[in-house]
Design a protein around this motif. Structure first.
Motif, PDB file in Angstrom:
ATOM      1  N   LYS A   5       0.553  -2.004   2.726  1.00 45.78           N
ATOM      2  CA  LYS A   5       1.251  -2.690   3.848  1.00 45.78           C
ATOM      3  C   LYS A   5       0.405  -3.427   5.088  1.00 45.78           C
ATOM      4  N   ASN A   9      -4.181  -6.792   3.977  1.00 49.53           N
ATOM      5  CA  ASN A   9      -3.128  -7.795   4.533  1.00 49.53           C
ATOM      6  C   ASN A   9      -3.777  -8.503   5.788  1.00 49.53           C
ATOM      7  N   GLU A 515      -2.128   2.140   7.830  1.00 52.23           N
ATOM      8  CA  GLU A 515      -1.823   2.215   6.642  1.00 52.23           C
ATOM      9  C   GLU A 515      -1.356   3.546   6.384  1.00 52.23           C
TER      10      GLU A 515
END
Lengths: 772, 150, 260
Positions: A5, A9, A515
């Motif tokens: 997530k 990213n 994370e």
């Protein structure tokens, strides 16, 4: 590829905006207004002994507060290298010494109330030198009658071949199998030798530090350093102070690239502030950055590579000489990497040998520099591989694929060679090098473009390639740690020792913590690199940040998650295993509590305690990132001038914690390496003076240097890394010299065996070839 | 010497030495966006606007801006915040020591050209050295920033 | 070493500036002020000419008058200058470092310094350029470059004759922030060729024999002569021989270009 997530990213640099908007962030911005200004009197001679030094006129000048010479500073040898303990560099430097060993070496330091007075005072210092004959060529420095370090009191922390009477800072030899015997059995043997130059880091922020005493009279130094904890330790030892009396703070750093791993002005601001009680500041001029800090180690490397007719490489023999300049910072460790992070690329050899010496000369000292040892070794090895391919009538890409490292393989070199010491055996758990080679060839259009195409009456286009590997920290040496506290309001305070010097470690550590704790980066407040407030980390070097510091942060975050679940279980009166935590809420059956409520209750109601965890990480292996690089160049056959049309990098660094920053590391490394390969010429005059001591004469790449960069990452997962990551800070810099050298050869048939590869050298070689 | 000028729109009077450079005077007065990288007129990190033109503050004597308008990053904060967003998108800020100077040069570029070509962008960027990024990400960030709202 | 000066003086007229300059050998005129600190010199008084309207470009039918304090950037972006010599003069000046540098550096400072590496001088030399000084003196640019020793006076303006023509400028450099290894500048007007070669590393000169040969149409021979008739030196990063090779190549390419 695993799905994440936050990690892997897009996340903006956590400090980029403040820096760009001009906030007070760098070391100079923290200088106490009105600080004493330090200026250094520097040696005009490459080698001399100070017979007499009279500072009385300088001291008498109104506004001068302190003058330091070798006569009034502690005479304790130390290494400025900024490494762990025991230090793998010769202990061969005094704060100030009776001898000066290069033009730009420190003679005396003046502290005055402003810059003008400090400069005036320098002119009033009277020095009588006994000028000694310098050693300006490392190839003839060995056992020269001119001994650069004749002094007493210098030493080595362990046996590293340190023989100062022979001008040897360090030496190393190793052999796996019987190289001579294997080479004799080979169908084809290539011999190749080439030389590299003393590249300058040229980070934009000059070396800067400033000191003050705090309210308890503790010494507080702000420094643009890559190694705050090492600076504290070595300073305490050298100045005879308790460690507890020193605090080193590293604010934002305007680039380091290894150049700020070493000490610069810290000892001087410390002494001035301790003696005068006044805050002090030292900022290197750009000329001092070039001529009085550190450079890359110039090297002369020779190689023999033997192979069978079918292209199986059987043996590699590598011998190197390295120029460490006047002092031995990183002499041994850089040297060993020429072998240990280069030769394992071709791991199927039956025998491999590596060795040679690191010599003192009266040049600007060499020190740590991004890709150290690897870029020098890679240039020579990867040129030689192309030569071998030609002799075997093989495509150089195919030859590389056939012989290079693959997943689950190893090299005996890993166990034999470490950084300064014995190494650590390891299996490549992640190695997508074959993919990188194929993908890079596809991106550059190797099949269509190799080796060359005439595109105009005097324009040729060609392609060149090279592969490279690095490491991820130093096993059983590099340690990083991290501390996380849960704050009321439900956010996390992260303190870590990882040293952000612009590479973005604060950002990626925030991502790793976010994370694991299933939150967002804005809920993670990071504070790093302050010896009073952050836990220990060795600092930013040896590609250790993502892997070592990242693992430390990950480990700490995992511990925090476990603690949170345990706290929530107690509060909800359920079993830990029944709790489901999604980053915001703890749920167990129909009971739940939000992180926000939990954090507030923990502090203000019951049980009223601080939830804090600390963990450390020490690497047991150093998983190498790998890459394949290709360039397309256009060469002007009448002038030797060339330009790079595209530089393709395909990199395996495991999971990219921050893909954009990882790309930035690769592309920045490529461009810096390309500067070394092409325009960053280093010139000394016959007296040993560095002439390329300014951006006017030392040519770093501009935005027009490389037309296009294509950078991709292989889908790879390193099981020992944080979320599958390996480090990526250095790998980018390794390939450009070899890639350019090979591309030029493919274009015009001449191989340039000294860096930088200038148009003049190319044209000259072309003429010589025609003349034959 | 007395120096009167307009710093980011505010009329200020400072005391400067006749041989003091603008970079020094600005930093001395807490204008930290002035990052002095080389102090020899090359690297571009100390760039400011004098009467809306980008100049190297390390090479302009402070006293010569008497009566003029000097703009630093402190005076165009919103614009730089926006630009830095695009730098963030491209991972184009590493050490960012060049960032303030780059922001000023991009401000000047935007003023001079409505739709600059790649070549024109590079002609403006070329005097601002960045040792970290390799320029490629910066170039992409600047292009995206300039394209915004078009 | 930082720049040292005890005083700063804003001149009210050219004569005022000149008198001040003569007052003390340690007084100096500030042009752009770039690299003054690199000289390591201390000054008594720095003389500022900014009130004297020397930062203007004035154009009449036949000439362009460029004040000494016109910045390189204002010069290169001026529409009249852009038209000059097929754009080559503007291009040549735009090859100097970056725009912020060129916003500070001045035409007067660049020419008065007679710097060997100067792209400004090389760009202008093939044109009909007059250098004007105070007290009243007037030289062709070529004459001005050849003045032995220190020039006595203040450079006030240069006057460029407007002529239709084609031009070529090429700077060989390691990077865009580098000094030229050589710079080659060509103008063709009224069927005559003017070829200047600078950064040899000596200040730019016209290659007269090459110009004659070029007028005859033998460009190859012209290029060979340009590499031969002027003196070239080795410098740190570049040999005399390579400079000559570059001149041979680029003079030929330039002549072909202006004769397209």
């Amino acid at each position: 590829m695993k799905k994440f997530k936050v990690v892997n990213n897009k996340t903006h640099s956590v400090c980029g905006q403040a820096e760009m908007m001009g906030r007070a962030v760098y070391t100079q911005d923290y200088e106490v207004p009105g600080s004493l200004v330090l200026k250094m009197l520097r040696s005009p001679h490459a080698f001399a002994r100070i017979k007499k030094i009279d500072t009385s006129k300088a001291e008498a000048l109104n506004g001068v507060k302190c003058v330091l010479t070798y006569k009034n500073v502690p005479h304790v040898a130390f290494s400025r290298a900024g490494q762990g303990a025991p230090q793998p560099s010769p202990i061969d430097k005094f704060i100030l010494d009776e001898y000066v060993r290069f033009i730009g070496d420190e003679v005396a330091c003046v502290a005055a109330i402003n810059e003008q007075i400090a400069e005036d005072a320098l002119k009033l210092i009277e020095v009588e030198y006994e000028v000694l004959e310098p050693v300006l060529d490392y190839k003839t420095a060995y056992k020269s009658k001119n001994v650069i370090h004749p002094e007493e009191g210098i030493s080595q922390a362990f046996e590293m071949g340190f023989r100062p009477k022979d001008n040897v800072a360090a030496s190393y030899e190793m052999e796996v199998g019987d190289v001579e015997k294997e080479l004799a059995k080979c169908d084809v043997v290539i011999e190749h030798a080439a030389e590299t130059q003393a590249q300058a880091h040229a980070m934009l922020e000059p070396h800067t530090c400033n000191a003050r005493l705090d309210e308890h009279n503790r010494l507080v130094i702000y420094s643009s350093t890559q190694t705050p904890f090492h600076v504290r330790r070595i300073m305490a030892q050298t100045l005879g102070m308790p460690l507890s009396q020193i605090r080193i703070v590293k604010p934002r750093v305007g680039g380091g690239f290894g150049g700020k791993q070493q000490f610069h002005g810290e000892m001087f601001v410390a002494l001035v502030t301790l003696r005068t009680g006044l805050p002090s500041s030292m900022i290197y001029t750009r000329e001092e950055v070039f001529a009085s800090s550190y450079t890359r180690h110039p090297m002369y490397i020779s190689m023999k590579i033997g192979a069978d007719k079918d292209g199986t490489i059987r043996a590699i023999d590598c011998h190197a000489l390295s120029d460490t300049g006047a002092y031995g910072e990183h002499a041994l460790t850089v040297f060993m990497i020429v072998g240990s992070k280069v030769l394992p690329l071709y791991n199927k050899v039956k025998a491999v040998r590596f060795g040679g010496r690191v010599l003192y000369t009266n040049h600007v000292p060499a020190g740590a520099y991004r890709g150290y040892g690897a870029i020098q070794g890679n240039y020579v090895l990867e040129s030689a591989i192309d030569m071998l391919a030609e002799k075997l009538h093989m495509d150089p890409v195919e030859l590389r694929k056939k012989n290079s490292m693959k997943e689950k393989e190893t090299s005996p070199i890993f166990e034999i060679m470490g950084e300064g010491t014995k190494g650590t055996a390891m299996i490549m758990e992640s190695c997508k090098l074959p993919y990188c080679i194929d993908r890079g060839a596809e991106l550059i259009g190797w099949k269509e473009k190799y080796p060359r195409k005439q595109v105009g009456p005097h324009k040729v286009r060609s392609v060149g390639c090279a592969i490279a590997m690095q490491g991820s920290g130093i096993p059983f040496s590099d340690m990083g740690s991290c501390a996380i506290t849960l704050q009321d309001g439900g956010f996390y305070m992260v303190r870590c020792g990882a040293t952000d010097i612009g590479q973005g470690s604060d950002t990626l550590i925030s991502q790793i913590v976010a994370e694991e704790l299933m939150t967002t980066v804005d809920k993670v407040i990071i504070y790093s690199s302050d010896t009073d407030l952050a836990p220990f980390d060795v600092g930013a070097y040896a590609s250790s940040t993502t892997y070592i510091s990242g693992n430390a942060a990950w480990k700490t975050a995992i511990k925090m998650r476990e603690r949170l679940i345990s706290e929530a279980a107690t509060m909800l009166e359920v079993k830990e295993k029944d709790i489901i935590f999604d980053g915001k809420t703890f749920k167990a059956g129909n009971k739940e509590i939000s992180l926000f409520d939990l954090s507030n209750k923990l502090i203000y109601s019951a049980p009223q305690h601080q939830v804090a965890v600390t963990e450390s990480y020490i690497g047991h292996v150093s998983p190498p990132p790998f890459m394949a690089a290709y360039a397309e160049v256009e060469v002007d056959t009448e002038t030797g001038e060339y330009e790079v049309l595209d530089y393709v990098s395909v990199v395996d660094c495991g999971t990219t914690i921050n893909p954009m920053l990882a790309k930035g590391q690769v592309e920045g490394g490529i461009t810096q390496g390309f500067g070394m390969a092409s325009t960053e010429e280093v010139i000394y005059n016959s007296k040993g003076q560095l002439l390329t001591n300014s951006f006017l004469y030392y040519h770093v790449p501009t935005c027009k240097t490389i037309k296009h960069l294509t950078t991709e990452f292989a889908d790879s997962y390193e099981p020992t890394g944080p979320f599958g990551a390996k480090s990526v800070g250095e790998i980018g810099i390794d390939t450009p010299p070899a890639v350019l050298c090979n591309a030029i050869y493919n274009a015009v048939g001449v191989r340039i065996n000294s860096l930088p590869i200038t148009p003049e050298k190319i044209l000259k070689a072309m003429k010589e070839k025609e003349g034959k | 010497m007395k120096l009167q000028f307009f710093l980011n729109g505010t009329d200020v009077v400072w005391d400067v030495r006749p041989d003091e450079y603008l970079s020094n005077a600005l930093r001395r007065h807490g204008i930290f966006s002035i990052r002095v990288g080389c102090d020899e007129s090359i690297c571009g990190s100390c760039t400011v606007l004098v009467d809306e033109k980008p100049v190297l503050s390390c090479s302009v004597l402070a006293i010569t801006v008497n009566g003029k308008h000097v703009t630093t990053v402190e005076g165009i904060q919103e614009e730089v915040a926006r630009l830095s967003h695009f730098f963030g998108e491209e991972g184009a800020n590493q050490c960012s020591y060049c960032g303030s100077g780059m922001a000023i040069i991009i401000h000047a570029l935007k003023k001079e050209y409505k739709n600059p070509t790649d070549e024109q962008i590079r002609d403006f960027m070329v005097g601002n050295i960045c040792r970290c990024t390799g320029y490629h990400s910066q170039f992409k960030a600047i292009k995206a920033y300039l394209a915004e709202g078009k | 070493m930082s720049l040292r000066a005890n005083n700063y003086y804003k001149a009210t007229s050219l004569d005022d500036a000149y008198q001040k300059l003569k007052d003390n050998p340690k007084n100096a005129i500030i042009a752009g002020g770039l690299w003054m600190k690199k000289t390591g010199l201390s000054y008594e008084t720095l003389i500022d000419l900014s009130e004297l309207h020397l930062n203007e470009i004035k154009v009449n039918k036949d000439e362009i008058h460029v004040g000494a304090l016109v910045t390189l950037r204002d010069f290169e972006t001026n529409p009249e200058i852009k038209k000059l010599n097929g754009g080559a003069t503007s291009f040549g000046v735009s090859e100097v470092v970056g725009p912020a540098f060129r916003n500070t550096a001045t035409i007067g400072g660049s020419i008065f310094g007679r710097f060997p590496f100067s792209d400004v001088i090389a760009s202008l030399l093939p044109l009909d350029v007059t250098v004007k000084l105070y007290p009243e003196q007037s030289y062709s640019l070529e004459e001005f470059l050849n003045i032995k020793g220190k020039v006595d006076g203040i450079l006030t303006e240069i006057v460029i004759k407007k002529e239709e023509g084609k031009g070529y400028f090429h700077k060989v450099k390691a990077t865009s922030l580098d000094f030229a290894m050589v710079n080659i500048s060509i103008s063709k007007r009224n069927n005559k060729h003017y070829i200047a070669v600078g950064s040899r590393p000596l200040v730019a000169s016209l290659a007269r024999k090459a110009m004659i040969e070029a007028d005859k149409g033998d460009f190859k021979e012209a290029a060979r002569l340009a590499a031969e008739e002027l003196s070239y030196l080795d410098s740190n990063n570049i040999s005399k021989a390579y400079r000559q090779d570059l001149v041979k190549v680029y003079v030929l390419r330039g002549l072909e270009e202006v004769n397209k």
